[in-house]
Structure formats: C-alpha cells, structure tokens
Design a protein around this motif. Structure first.
Motif, mmCIF file in Angstrom:
data_model
loop_
_atom_site.group_PDB
_atom_site.id
_atom_site.type_symbol
_atom_site.label_atom_id
_atom_site.label_comp_id
_atom_site.label_asym_id
_atom_site.label_seq_id
_atom_site.Cartn_x
_atom_site.Cartn_y
_atom_site.Cartn_z
ATOM 1 N N VAL A 194 0.839 -1.203 0.000
ATOM 2 C CA VAL A 194 0.000 0.000 0.000
ATOM 3 C C VAL A 194 0.877 1.256 0.000
ATOM 4 O O VAL A 194 0.580 2.243 -0.679
ATOM 5 C CB VAL A 194 -0.998 -0.014 1.188
ATOM 6 N N ILE A 195 1.990 1.207 0.722
ATOM 7 C CA ILE A 195 2.906 2.367 0.710
ATOM 8 C C ILE A 195 3.452 2.577 -0.705
ATOM 9 O O ILE A 195 3.516 3.703 -1.194
ATOM 10 C CB ILE A 195 4.059 2.188 1.715
ATOM 11 N N ARG A 196 3.822 1.470 -1.365
ATOM 12 C CA ARG A 196 4.333 1.598 -2.736
ATOM 13 C C ARG A 196 3.279 2.240 -3.640
ATOM 14 O O ARG A 196 3.577 3.117 -4.436
ATOM 15 C CB ARG A 196 4.716 0.218 -3.296
ATOM 16 N N ARG A 197 2.054 1.814 -3.495
ATOM 17 C CA ARG A 197 1.005 2.288 -4.385
ATOM 18 C C ARG A 197 0.633 3.739 -4.101
ATOM 19 O O ARG A 197 0.454 4.540 -5.011
ATOM 20 C CB ARG A 197 -0.213 1.380 -4.197
ATOM 21 N N MET A 198 0.505 4.089 -2.805
ATOM 22 C CA MET A 198 0.009 5.424 -2.461
ATOM 23 C C MET A 198 1.122 6.418 -2.123
ATOM 24 O O MET A 198 0.910 7.625 -2.154
ATOM 25 C CB MET A 198 -0.973 5.326 -1.282
ATOM 26 N N GLY A 199 2.296 5.920 -1.767
ATOM 27 C CA GLY A 199 3.404 6.815 -1.432
ATOM 28 C C GLY A 199 4.076 7.344 -2.684
ATOM 29 O O GLY A 199 4.643 8.428 -2.681
#
Ligand code: ADP
Ligand code: ADP
Ligand code: MG
Length: 456
Positions: free
Chosen positions: A110-115
């Motif tokens: 999720v961090i990869r996608r939204m960060g």
C-alpha cells in the motif's frame, strides 16, 4: 492488546508523542537514538533506549538494519515510524513484517502504491476522486512531456513522484523553462529521494490546501474531517487548523466521502491523510497526494474530534478492528496549530540550533504544547528544525486566534530564536483573521512584513 513493546524509529516531538500514546495503552517503549540525541527528551521518557549510530541520519534513523537489530535486541514486537525518515519507505515496512514485527502503518504494498505520487494519482482517478489535470503517470521523453505541458497550459508544475516535504517541485512558465527545469527537478529528486521520476500537474492558482484525516483497519474506513494548511512557506506548512473556515457543509461532505472512497479502494490500514487543493471560488477540489503515515498536524484533528489518532494507529497494528464508527465521529469548536521551529524568522528563517534557555511552557484552558524541550537542552544541528507544536482550541475560530496569541505570549525559550514571533504577527493580520488565505498568500506577506518578525 497482544502487543507488549513498541520501538520508536524516529526522534523529536513525534517520538515523545508516540511514547505517551504507547504508555497509556500499557505498552513498554524502546527509543532508538543517534549519538547526537543521547540527551533527548524521548530517550529520557522511554522505558529503554538503544543507540543506533552516528548523528548523520543515513547511518542511524535511516539505517534499516540498525533499527531492526535494536528491535531484535530489546524484543520489541511493534515499530512506529513517526513521520519523515523511514515512515513512507515500503522496503522498511516489508523488512519489519518479515522480521515478525508489527509495522504501525499500512503494508509495504500500500505504501508503494500510495506513497508514489504518480501511482497514487492513478488510484485516486480509479476511485472517482478528482485529480489535478496533468500527465498520466511518470513522464518519459522530455520533448513529448513538453508538448503535454503545452496542452495542459503553462504555468505547469513539475513534481517528483517520490517527493515530499515540499521538495522536488518546480514551476515552468514556458516551454523553454520546462526544458531547463525538468532535468534539474529530476536530478534533485534522484539525489534526495533516490528516484528521479517526474509527473506534471496544472498549477491551481490561489488554491487552499485542505486535507482529510482517515483511519482504516483493512475492512472499515472512516474520516475524521479535514484540516486546512494554506499558510505555507516554500510549500511547507507553518500554521494548520481544523475545521477549514472555507468549506460549506455540502463540500465538506463530498470531500470527506471521496477520501473514504479512496481509503476503501486500497483497503487502507492505519492512519493516513489525503491531501487536496481547493478552489474556494468554483468549489472544486483536486486530489494531490496521500501521506501513508501520521502527520505533523494531527493534533488539530484530535483536538476537535476527541479521537486519539496515535492510539488508534497502534490498536489497528495490534490487529484490532477500528473502535470508532463513522457516525460516532463529530467535531466541536476550532483548533489551530503553529510550528515552533528553531529558525530566525527575521533572518530569512535561518536555522538557529542553540541551547534552550529559561523555558516557560504555555498552559491554561485550551492549550496543548507537543514538544521536545527542556531547560538547558542543546538542539542538535543535524535534523529538521521543528522543536514543537503549539495547539490551541476554543469554541470559535476567532477565540482560538485570541488564545493562540495569549499562549505564544507565555512561551519563553531564553535567547533561542524561533518562529514564534511570526505567529503573533499573523494572529493580528486581517486576512488571517478573516480566513482569506491561499497557499501563495504567506510568502509575499513575509517579504512585505519582515519588520514584524524580530524579537520575542
Ligand atoms: P506533514 O505532511 O505531516 O505536514 P511535512 O510535509 O512537514 O509533514 O513532512 C514531515 C516531515 O517528513 C518533514 O521532516 C519532511 O521533511 C519529511 N518528509 C516528508 N516526505 C518525505 C519523503 N518523501 N522523504 C523524506 N522525508 C520526507
Ligand atoms: P509534498 O509531497 O512535498 O507535500 P504536495 O504535492 O503535497 O507535495 O504539494 C505541496 C504543496 O505544493 C501544496 O500544499 C501546494 O501548496 C503546492 N502545490 C502542489 N501541487 C500544486 C498544484 N498542482 N497547483 C498549485 N499548487 C500546488
Ligand atoms: Mg503534501
């Protein structure tokens, strides 16, 4: 609570804030520190402290192996990353999980996608959230990107997909400027963030920065209303409030609903913030980015909603479902936060890492001071200059501003130069009093009012 011991992979005022939340939940606390932070307040308040390296952050607070070794040595079963440093580092979140430790935040995926800001724009579009007109993802060929910029219309914003903290952004006013600035932005971003990828956005003029606090447990997703952070210098927030004085109930409802839709679309876990630009003339709002972590200005939300955001984050990391339902979240009154930085506002905000002199802490009704200070504390010169945040609340915005002035008047730090005088001056300025501000309001005001910024 099945967690027993939490390691704080951060420093400064946010480390103190995390320790307080963890202690109230009955958790033991481990504070990691660099050689420059041995005397810090967080080290004094934690149950245990472990030195993880020299002052330079790359070899201490950003050293994943050193942080994990400290967790292993102390038997910590959770790690809170705070903000900045490793907070939005997907590899770190993965490494923590792989070590069998709970990461207080969303998963690495999720961090990869939204960060990543370009990929977050895509997720926002897919969730039906309005985004700023701009490029589809990261730009490749410069000549093609320049043609797209022309289509979008100058001025155009060149933004680093990995950027943060106001860095990695350039504004191009023409095709010629674009061809010079884009390579600069890319090399700055690859030096600062290890990723030179860029994307484009139309410049939204005279916009307000409004963001929505969300909480999720992977199945339930709620918002805790908005914060307004339009008073910025160099695209960094200096004064934040909740609620925003600019929103009508109808816009507020649509804005918060869009944030919840996006959180649900990525099955968000933990506390996060969805940032928007708001055009208060047309009533349009546009997604700009998501911060997959606790934010500096979270206390204004805590103040008007009564929710302990740090406690909620830790409980979700413990595997508990959200204990609050949307219909239980309401807000009351008005809160303002100002960032007290060790910087001299009369000298172009030059960092001023001195010694805390005669410390006098503001208090009384409606005042909260989240800080890292004690008398005689030598501020290390290696890190960002935030010393603390002064938060006030009152029934109305008008009363909150009066209270802010009163509380800043009580603050004493000896000879230390800080941003405090700026806030006294702002609290007496008509546009601030009437709430007629936007993200480009403060910089020209600072130019014109440098005489009001010295002393305290
Ligand atoms: P907030 O969004 O919570 O208001 P800021 O934008 O002020 O926070 O950033 C909080 C801290 O995190 C600052 O010290 C900033 O420099 C740092 N930061 C934010 N994003 C990044 C990033 N992508 N990489 C490194 N540091 C970051
Ligand atoms: P960061 O990751 O550095 O926080 P953001 O994308 O959140 O970057 O933008 C930081 C600030 O830059 C915003 O609060 C706003 O003041 C300004 N900004 C960003 N995008 C735009 C835009 N498209 N038009 C006008 N201002 C913008
Ligand atoms: Mg931002």
């Amino acid at each position: 609570m099945s967690l027993t011991k939490i390691l704080i992979a951060n420093r400064g005022e946010i480390a103190v804030r995390i320790i307080r939340a963890a202690q109230e939940l009955g958790l033991k606390t481990v504070q990691v520190y660099s050689a420059a932070d041995e005397t810090s307040l967080a080290v004094q308040l934690a149950d245990e402290a472990v030195e993880i390296g020299p002052p330079v952050a790359k070899k201490s607070y950003l050293d994943v192996a050193a942080v994990l070794a400290a967790a292993d040595k102390t038997g910590a079963d959770a790690i809170h990353p705070g903000y900045g440093f490793l907070a939005e580092n997907a590899e770190f979140a993965d490494a923590v999980a792989a070590a069998g430790i709970s990461f207080v935040g969303p998963s690495g995926d999720v961090i990869r996608r939204m960060g990543d800001k370009a990929s977050a724009r895509k997720a926002a579009k897919e969730a039906g959230v309005p985004t700023v007109p701009g490029s589809d993802g990261v730009i490749g060929d410069l000549t093609e990107a320049c043609a797209l910029a022309q289509q979008i219309g100058f001025p155009v914003m060149i933004k680093a997909t990995a950027g943060g903290g106001g860095r990695g952004i350039r504004i191009a006013n023409s095709a010629e400027e674009f061809m010079t600035l884009a390579p600069q932005a890319s090399s700055e971003a690859s030096a600062a963030f290890g990723d030179g990828g860029l994307y484009l956005e139309k410049v939204i003029e005279r916009a307000r920065h409004i963001e929505v606090q969300i909480l999720g447990d992977g199945e339930n997703f709620i918002h805790c209303f908005e914060r307004e952070c339009s008073l910025q210098r160099r695209r960094q927030k200096v004064w934040e409030e909740a609620p925003s004085a600019a929103l009508t109930p109808d816009v507020r409802e649509r804005l918060c609903a869009s944030a919840v839709a996006l959180a649900a679309a990525v099955k968000y876990c933990g506390a996060g913030t969805i940032e928007y630009l708001y055009d208060d003339i047309s009533g349009d709002f546009y997604f700009i980015e998501m911060n997959t972590r606790i934010q500096v200005e979270h206390p204004v939300t805590e103040s008007i909603t009564g929710i302990d955001l740090l406690a909620e984050m830790i409980k979700v990391a413990d595997g508990q479902p959200l204990s609050i339902r949307q219909e239980d979240v309401s807000f009351r009154g008005h809160a303002i936060e100002v960032r007290i930085n060790a910087e001299d506002p009369a000298a172009n905000f030059m960092p001023f890492p001195g010694v805390v002199g005669d410390l006098r802490v503001p208090g009384g009704p409606g005042v909260r001071f989240d800080h890292m200070l004690y008398q005689g504390y030598q501020i290390p010169p290696f890190y960002d200059s935030l010393l603390g945040k002064l938060i006030v609340n009152a029934d109305t915005r008008e009363k909150a501003i009066i209270r802010l002035k009163r509380a800043i008047g009580e603050l004493g730090l000896g000879d230390l130069k800080t941003t405090a005088p700026l806030f006294t001056a702002l609290a007496e300025t008509p546009d601030v009093l009437s709430g007629s501000v936007h993200t480009k309001w403060l910089e020209p005001w600072l130019e014109a009012n440098s005489d009001k910024l010295s002393g305290h």
